[in-house]
Scaffold this active site. Sequence first.
Site, PDB file in Angstrom:
ATOM      1  N   GLY A   1     -25.316  13.561 -34.222  1.00 61.09           N
ATOM      2  CA  GLY A   1     -25.325  14.231 -35.517  1.00 61.09           C
ATOM      3  C   GLY A   1     -24.745  15.624 -35.447  1.00 61.09           C
ATOM      4  O   GLY A   1     -23.922  16.024 -36.286  1.00 61.09           O
TER       5      GLY A   1
ATOM      6  N   CYS B   1     -27.875   9.402 -27.043  1.00 66.96           N
ATOM      7  CA  CYS B   1     -27.092   8.168 -27.134  1.00 66.96           C
ATOM      8  C   CYS B   1     -26.118   8.025 -25.976  1.00 66.96           C
ATOM      9  O   CYS B   1     -26.062   6.985 -25.326  1.00 66.96           O
ATOM     10  CB  CYS B   1     -26.344   8.126 -28.467  1.00 66.96           C
ATOM     11  SG  CYS B   1     -25.339   6.646 -28.684  1.00 66.96           S
TER      12      CYS B   1
ATOM     13  N   CYS C   1     -27.926   4.663 -26.098  1.00 64.86           N
ATOM     14  CA  CYS C   1     -27.067   3.553 -26.515  1.00 64.86           C
ATOM     15  C   CYS C   1     -26.033   3.149 -25.483  1.00 64.86           C
ATOM     16  O   CYS C   1     -25.872   1.963 -25.167  1.00 64.86           O
ATOM     17  CB  CYS C   1     -26.320   3.906 -27.806  1.00 64.86           C
ATOM     18  SG  CYS C   1     -27.200   4.946 -28.971  1.00 64.86           S
TER      19      CYS C   1
ATOM     20  N   LYS D   1     -27.406   1.953 -21.968  1.00 62.70           N
ATOM     21  CA  LYS D   1     -28.172   0.731 -22.244  1.00 62.70           C
ATOM     22  C   LYS D   1     -27.244  -0.449 -22.472  1.00 62.70           C
ATOM     23  O   LYS D   1     -27.488  -1.553 -21.968  1.00 62.70           O
ATOM     24  CB  LYS D   1     -29.052   0.942 -23.477  1.00 62.70           C
ATOM     25  CG  LYS D   1     -29.748  -0.311 -23.965  1.00 62.70           C
ATOM     26  CD  LYS D   1     -30.361  -0.100 -25.340  1.00 62.70           C
ATOM     27  CE  LYS D   1     -29.319   0.051 -26.416  1.00 62.70           C
ATOM     28  NZ  LYS D   1     -29.900   0.307 -27.756  1.00 62.70           N
TER      29      LYS D   1
ATOM     30  N   ALA E   1     -31.533  27.154 -28.186  1.00 65.07           N
ATOM     31  CA  ALA E   1     -31.601  27.984 -29.390  1.00 65.07           C
ATOM     32  C   ALA E   1     -33.023  28.067 -29.919  1.00 65.07           C
ATOM     33  O   ALA E   1     -33.742  27.067 -29.947  1.00 65.07           O
ATOM     34  CB  ALA E   1     -30.673  27.429 -30.459  1.00 65.07           C
TER      35      ALA E   1
ATOM     36  N   TYR F   1     -38.363  -1.764 -30.153  1.00 68.36           N
ATOM     37  CA  TYR F   1     -37.070  -2.293 -29.702  1.00 68.36           C
ATOM     38  C   TYR F   1     -36.644  -1.720 -28.363  1.00 68.36           C
ATOM     39  O   TYR F   1     -36.035  -2.427 -27.549  1.00 68.36           O
ATOM     40  CB  TYR F   1     -36.000  -2.081 -30.769  1.00 68.36           C
ATOM     41  CG  TYR F   1     -35.509  -0.671 -30.956  1.00 68.36           C
ATOM     42  CD1 TYR F   1     -34.413  -0.200 -30.244  1.00 68.36           C
ATOM     43  CD2 TYR F   1     -36.128   0.190 -31.854  1.00 68.36           C
ATOM     44  CE1 TYR F   1     -33.948   1.085 -30.415  1.00 68.36           C
ATOM     45  CE2 TYR F   1     -35.665   1.481 -32.029  1.00 68.36           C
ATOM     46  CZ  TYR F   1     -34.588   1.924 -31.309  1.00 68.36           C
ATOM     47  OH  TYR F   1     -34.130   3.206 -31.483  1.00 68.36           O
TER      48      TYR F   1
ATOM     49  N   GLU G   1     -35.782  -4.192 -25.279  1.00 65.78           N
ATOM     50  CA  GLU G   1     -34.436  -4.136 -24.710  1.00 65.78           C
ATOM     51  C   GLU G   1     -34.499  -3.916 -23.197  1.00 65.78           C
ATOM     52  O   GLU G   1     -33.836  -4.616 -22.426  1.00 65.78           O
ATOM     53  CB  GLU G   1     -33.630  -3.016 -25.367  1.00 65.78           C
ATOM     54  CG  GLU G   1     -33.184  -3.331 -26.783  1.00 65.78           C
ATOM     55  CD  GLU G   1     -32.485  -2.171 -27.448  1.00 65.78           C
ATOM     56  OE1 GLU G   1     -31.675  -2.405 -28.370  1.00 65.78           O
ATOM     57  OE2 GLU G   1     -32.721  -1.008 -27.056  1.00 65.78           O
TER      58      GLU G   1
ATOM     59  N   GLY H   1     -42.797   5.147 -27.956  1.00 65.12           N
ATOM     60  CA  GLY H   1     -42.430   5.961 -29.105  1.00 65.12           C
ATOM     61  C   GLY H   1     -41.748   7.253 -28.691  1.00 65.12           C
ATOM     62  O   GLY H   1     -41.631   7.572 -27.510  1.00 65.12           O
TER      63      GLY H   1
ATOM     64  N   ARG I   1     -21.206  13.903 -41.097  1.00 59.85           N
ATOM     65  CA  ARG I   1     -19.888  13.941 -41.732  1.00 59.85           C
ATOM     66  C   ARG I   1     -19.996  14.178 -43.233  1.00 59.85           C
ATOM     67  O   ARG I   1     -19.200  14.938 -43.815  1.00 59.85           O
ATOM     68  CB  ARG I   1     -19.144  12.648 -41.433  1.00 59.85           C
ATOM     69  CG  ARG I   1     -18.720  12.535 -39.977  1.00 59.85           C
ATOM     70  CD  ARG I   1     -18.133  11.180 -39.637  1.00 59.85           C
ATOM     71  NE  ARG I   1     -17.683  11.145 -38.249  1.00 59.85           N
ATOM     72  CZ  ARG I   1     -17.307  10.046 -37.619  1.00 59.85           C
ATOM     73  NH1 ARG I   1     -17.319   8.879 -38.261  1.00 59.85           N
ATOM     74  NH2 ARG I   1     -16.909  10.095 -36.357  1.00 59.85           N
TER      75      ARG I   1
ATOM     76  N   HIS J   1     -14.888 -22.077 -38.503  1.00 53.49           N
ATOM     77  CA  HIS J   1     -15.535 -23.128 -37.708  1.00 53.49           C
ATOM     78  C   HIS J   1     -14.803 -23.332 -36.390  1.00 53.49           C
ATOM     79  O   HIS J   1     -13.574 -23.279 -36.354  1.00 53.49           O
ATOM     80  CB  HIS J   1     -15.532 -24.437 -38.506  1.00 53.49           C
ATOM     81  CG  HIS J   1     -16.199 -25.570 -37.815  1.00 53.49           C
ATOM     82  ND1 HIS J   1     -17.574 -25.681 -37.723  1.00 53.49           N
ATOM     83  CD2 HIS J   1     -15.687 -26.645 -37.167  1.00 53.49           C
ATOM     84  CE1 HIS J   1     -17.868 -26.781 -37.049  1.00 53.49           C
ATOM     85  NE2 HIS J   1     -16.738 -27.388 -36.699  1.00 53.49           N
TER      86      HIS J   1
ATOM     87  N   GLU K   1     -20.762 -19.002 -39.409  1.00 47.78           N
ATOM     88  CA  GLU K   1     -20.501 -19.850 -40.565  1.00 47.78           C
ATOM     89  C   GLU K   1     -21.787 -20.318 -41.236  1.00 47.78           C
ATOM     90  O   GLU K   1     -21.801 -20.636 -42.440  1.00 47.78           O
ATOM     91  CB  GLU K   1     -19.666 -21.059 -40.158  1.00 47.78           C
ATOM     92  CG  GLU K   1     -20.368 -22.076 -39.292  1.00 47.78           C
ATOM     93  CD  GLU K   1     -19.487 -23.272 -38.934  1.00 47.78           C
ATOM     94  OE1 GLU K   1     -18.994 -23.925 -39.867  1.00 47.78           O
ATOM     95  OE2 GLU K   1     -19.292 -23.509 -37.735  1.00 47.78           O
TER      96      GLU K   1
END
Length: 461
Positions: A15, A42, A47, A50, A123, A188, A192, A274, A331, A450, A455
């Site tokens: 971010g 991340c 991310c 991982k 900071a 999760y 994972e 957590g 952004r 297919h 599908e």
Amino acid sequence: MSKHYDLISIGAGSGGLSIAERAASYGAKVAVIEAGELGGTCVNVGCVPKKVMWYAAGVAQGLKDAQDYGFNLDLEGDCNGEKCGKLNWEKLVMKRENFIGGILDWYDDYLADAGVEVINGAAKFIDNKTLDVDGDIYTADNIVIATGGRPIIPENIEGADYGIDSDGFFQDLDEEQPQKVVVVGGGYIALELAMLMNGLGSDVSILHQNWPVLEGFDGTIQKAIRKQIEDDKIAIYDDELIAKVEKHDDGKLTIHFEDGLAITDVDCLIWAIGRRPNTDNIGIENTDIKLDRRGMVVVDDYEKTTVDGVYAIGDIIGKAPLTPVAIAAGRRLGDRLYGGKPERKMSYENIATVMFTHPPIGTIGMSEERARETYGNKVKVYKTDFVPLYHQMTRHKVKTHMKLIVLGEEEKIIGCHVIGLGADEMLQGFAVAIRMGATKQDFDDTIAIHPVSAEELVTMK
């Protein structure tokens, strides 16, 4: 003497870097302050590493599946000096870290070219619009708090610090693969890590200590992942509560439960129970910025805090703790502040997300349970389950489950949930359609590709 900027981002995670780069692209004088590595959780301990490990676990399973496709693999033979099928943990970790190092090197050049100044240090707010970084003073017209979060290790369990958290999983396990692993948690991150370690050959147990597995996810997803965990021979401890953790002279751990039972000879205990926001060490108490009871920064729909000219994005606002969300919010904030787009803002509805379990999970919108609670009998559900073609050929039968939640006579799709091979890649396109207001008829009118698992989402009856 202080140094002044148009915008300062506190935190150089997804971010913080996004708002800094976008603001600079409009000509703003921008700085980002970071005490650790660029890229935040991340890139360094989330991310990216991982996903590398997830791919490795998939390769391990692929080696087993290859035999079912007719390949005669000599898993005990010699492959360029190493046994085929035997994981070189140290080599995997080294290549993973080299990859991350390349990203970090790229950041240095990218930010310099973008005109973003990087200030190394921690900071702290002195007042509403003034920051101290190791004795140097900085001010800005706009300040963005993007400090992210950190994992929790319990403080009320004796010996808990003998375990590691998800950061430690990527920072500390660099030389040798732990053979017996206990993962505490039911969310999760816990699943994972547990499933990728199982895929890489470790003996894994999951302790979710009386909490639901994947709480808040659709019930079909919860049941399917639970069954897959059991099919993969991962031990699940539902109700046992940890009393203490004991470390022995040989480095092994014993996990003692309150009922007197125990898990012994544990090589690695991973806490994934957590995360907490990094708002307790940046001098918030010296400002008029409000936090909620969880320590999250209180913001309005435009990520504005209770102080004019101070904003917060990412995990610390408690809305959707996902990397792409933080990037998108950053952004959009840059567009509003410096791009002449005052109404451009982040929508926290219909955010698609993927869990990199084995198999992966993709989900967007409401669960069936939440939809029925909200809309009652106006809700209709379509669902299917099947063994995908890939696994029709293997002994390792992994089912795919799909569910569409639709609303009203128009049957507008308000939820889509998939667990199975390829769910991680297929969801992105369907997320675009659902965000645009697609109905079940729109899906039905789409010609299927297919043979692919996706599908089934456009042929479901």
